[in-house]
Design a protein around this motif. Sequence first.
Motif, PDB file in Angstrom:
ATOM      1  N   GLU A 179       0.832  -1.194   0.000  1.00 46.71           N
ATOM      2  CA  GLU A 179       0.000   0.000   0.000  1.00 46.71           C
ATOM      3  C   GLU A 179       0.876   1.258   0.000  1.00 46.71           C
ATOM      4  OE1 GLU A 179      -3.312   0.437  -0.207  1.00 46.71           O
ATOM      5  OE2 GLU A 179      -3.443  -1.736  -0.572  1.00 46.71           O
ATOM      6  N   ILE A 180       0.593   2.139  -0.934  1.00 46.84           N
ATOM      7  CA  ILE A 180       1.334   3.390  -1.004  1.00 46.84           C
ATOM      8  C   ILE A 180       0.383   4.493  -1.466  1.00 46.84           C
ATOM      9  CG2 ILE A 180       2.111   2.979  -3.378  1.00 46.84           C
ATOM     10  CD1 ILE A 180       4.730   4.421  -2.590  1.00 46.84           C
ATOM     11  N   GLU A 181       0.538   5.662  -0.882  1.00 46.30           N
ATOM     12  CA  GLU A 181      -0.312   6.801  -1.209  1.00 46.30           C
ATOM     13  C   GLU A 181       0.555   7.894  -1.816  1.00 46.30           C
ATOM     14  OE1 GLU A 181      -2.380   9.218   1.900  1.00 46.30           O
ATOM     15  OE2 GLU A 181      -4.183   8.262   1.089  1.00 46.30           O
ATOM     16  N   VAL A 182       0.714   7.840  -3.140  1.00 47.53           N
ATOM     17  CA  VAL A 182       1.507   8.849  -3.835  1.00 47.53           C
ATOM     18  C   VAL A 182       0.756  10.177  -3.844  1.00 47.53           C
ATOM     19  CG1 VAL A 182       2.514   9.510  -6.052  1.00 47.53           C
ATOM     20  CG2 VAL A 182       2.719   7.147  -5.248  1.00 47.53           C
ATOM     21  N   TYR A 183      -0.545  10.110  -4.071  1.00 50.07           N
ATOM     22  CA  TYR A 183      -1.395  11.303  -4.021  1.00 50.07           C
ATOM     23  C   TYR A 183      -2.044  11.408  -2.647  1.00 50.07           C
ATOM     24  CZ  TYR A 183      -1.072  12.245  -9.033  1.00 50.07           C
ATOM     25  OH  TYR A 183      -0.618  12.562 -10.292  1.00 50.07           O
ATOM     26  N   GLU A 184      -1.807  12.519  -1.977  1.00 53.16           N
ATOM     27  CA  GLU A 184      -2.358  12.749  -0.643  1.00 53.16           C
ATOM     28  C   GLU A 184      -3.460  13.809  -0.714  1.00 53.16           C
ATOM     29  OE1 GLU A 184       1.722  12.193   1.989  1.00 53.16           O
ATOM     30  OE2 GLU A 184       1.198  14.181   1.186  1.00 53.16           O
ATOM     31  N   PRO A 185      -4.562  13.594   0.001  1.00 53.43           N
ATOM     32  CA  PRO A 185      -5.643  14.597  -0.024  1.00 53.43           C
ATOM     33  C   PRO A 185      -5.221  15.896   0.657  1.00 53.43           C
ATOM     34  CG  PRO A 185      -6.106  12.869   1.577  1.00 53.43           C
ATOM     35  CD  PRO A 185      -4.901  12.417   0.814  1.00 53.43           C
ATOM     36  N   VAL A 186      -5.702  16.993   0.115  1.00 50.58           N
ATOM     37  CA  VAL A 186      -5.449  18.321   0.676  1.00 50.58           C
ATOM     38  C   VAL A 186      -6.753  18.832   1.291  1.00 50.58           C
ATOM     39  CG1 VAL A 186      -4.882  20.722   0.112  1.00 50.58           C
ATOM     40  CG2 VAL A 186      -3.619  18.849  -0.979  1.00 50.58           C
ATOM     41  N   GLU A 187      -6.663  19.321   2.508  1.00 46.24           N
ATOM     42  CA  GLU A 187      -7.850  19.855   3.173  1.00 46.24           C
ATOM     43  C   GLU A 187      -8.277  21.164   2.512  1.00 46.24           C
ATOM     44  OE1 GLU A 187      -7.283  20.281   7.321  1.00 46.24           O
ATOM     45  OE2 GLU A 187      -6.662  18.210   7.646  1.00 46.24           O
ATOM     46  N   TYR A 188      -9.586  21.411   2.551  1.00 49.12           N
ATOM     47  CA  TYR A 188     -10.094  22.640   1.942  1.00 49.12           C
ATOM     48  C   TYR A 188     -11.390  23.066   2.620  1.00 49.12           C
ATOM     49  CZ  TYR A 188     -13.314  19.424  -0.402  1.00 49.12           C
ATOM     50  OH  TYR A 188     -14.261  18.465  -0.661  1.00 49.12           O
ATOM     51  N   GLU A 189     -11.712  24.319   2.435  1.00 53.24           N
ATOM     52  CA  GLU A 189     -12.985  24.864   2.894  1.00 53.24           C
ATOM     53  C   GLU A 189     -13.741  25.378   1.674  1.00 53.24           C
ATOM     54  OE1 GLU A 189     -12.044  27.888   5.707  1.00 53.24           O
ATOM     55  OE2 GLU A 189     -11.502  26.476   7.315  1.00 53.24           O
ATOM     56  N   LYS A 190     -15.040  25.107   1.648  1.00 56.40           N
ATOM     57  CA  LYS A 190     -15.848  25.453   0.489  1.00 56.40           C
ATOM     58  C   LYS A 190     -16.913  26.478   0.866  1.00 56.40           C
ATOM     59  CE  LYS A 190     -19.230  23.342  -2.681  1.00 56.40           C
ATOM     60  NZ  LYS A 190     -19.901  22.067  -3.047  1.00 56.40           N
ATOM     61  N   LYS A 191     -17.139  27.438  -0.051  1.00 59.64           N
ATOM     62  CA  LYS A 191     -18.225  28.387   0.165  1.00 59.64           C
ATOM     63  C   LYS A 191     -18.784  28.835  -1.182  1.00 59.64           C
ATOM     64  CE  LYS A 191     -15.094  32.381   0.592  1.00 59.64           C
ATOM     65  NZ  LYS A 191     -14.665  33.503   1.468  1.00 59.64           N
TER      66      LYS A 191
END
Length: 240
Positions: A21-33
């Motif tokens: 298991e490897i996570e090359v792409y990591e999620p980026v936190e965001y705020e939506k409006k």
Amino acid sequence: LSDGNPFVNINSIYSDILGEEIEVYEPVEYEKKYDGESVKYSLLGYERTYPVYGNVVFNGENPLQVLENGELITEYNQWLAPSVFPIKAKGDKTEIQITAEGDSQGIEDSVEEQFYQVNLDRLEYAIGKIKEDKIDSVIVENGKIVIDEYSDTSKTIMLSVPYEEGWSAANNGANVGIDVKYNCFMKLNITPGNNHIELTYEVVGFKVGIIVSLICVVISVLLIFFRRFFHHGLYTFDKI
């Protein structure tokens, strides 16, 4: 691969190839409006040195535009527009704005938002591991691929050449089947010892097309011949 998230799909491919298991792409936190005219995303917690990408899925078909800190990145949600778009993300805060080129109705109804960064250290590790197990020799020519691979055991090999109907393969002179990996790439089974594999491509229906064309030419020639033959003066008969 069936996940609608392209970043998760790529992580799955790397994990499958490496066997870990490897996570090359990591999620980026965001705020939506939503401000009544456009959707804005404030990206948080990304690594400045890592490439950042976004992908937003909409139900509607209205032409859109994607802007980063007020600067146009790409036309969006329209013909020939990309789905995944790059984000510079060089400052402490990055704001992605998606706005309609005309009527903004329904623009707030995005189905899913995806923002990811590429972990360059993990990517380098993954590429290094893949190179350790690369095929001994691959020669790609027009309509033909020649592979030489020695193996101590039976295993599978994968080519980053998209599969389509018309490819055929032979290993040491014997015909072998071609499997499809990740709904795209060609995968072959090889046996212990030396494997000399030749893959050839032939346009589907090419031979049939040639035969039909030749038959049509022959028929045309015969029609011309008979037309001239029966209209020749020697073969003109008086009407009764």
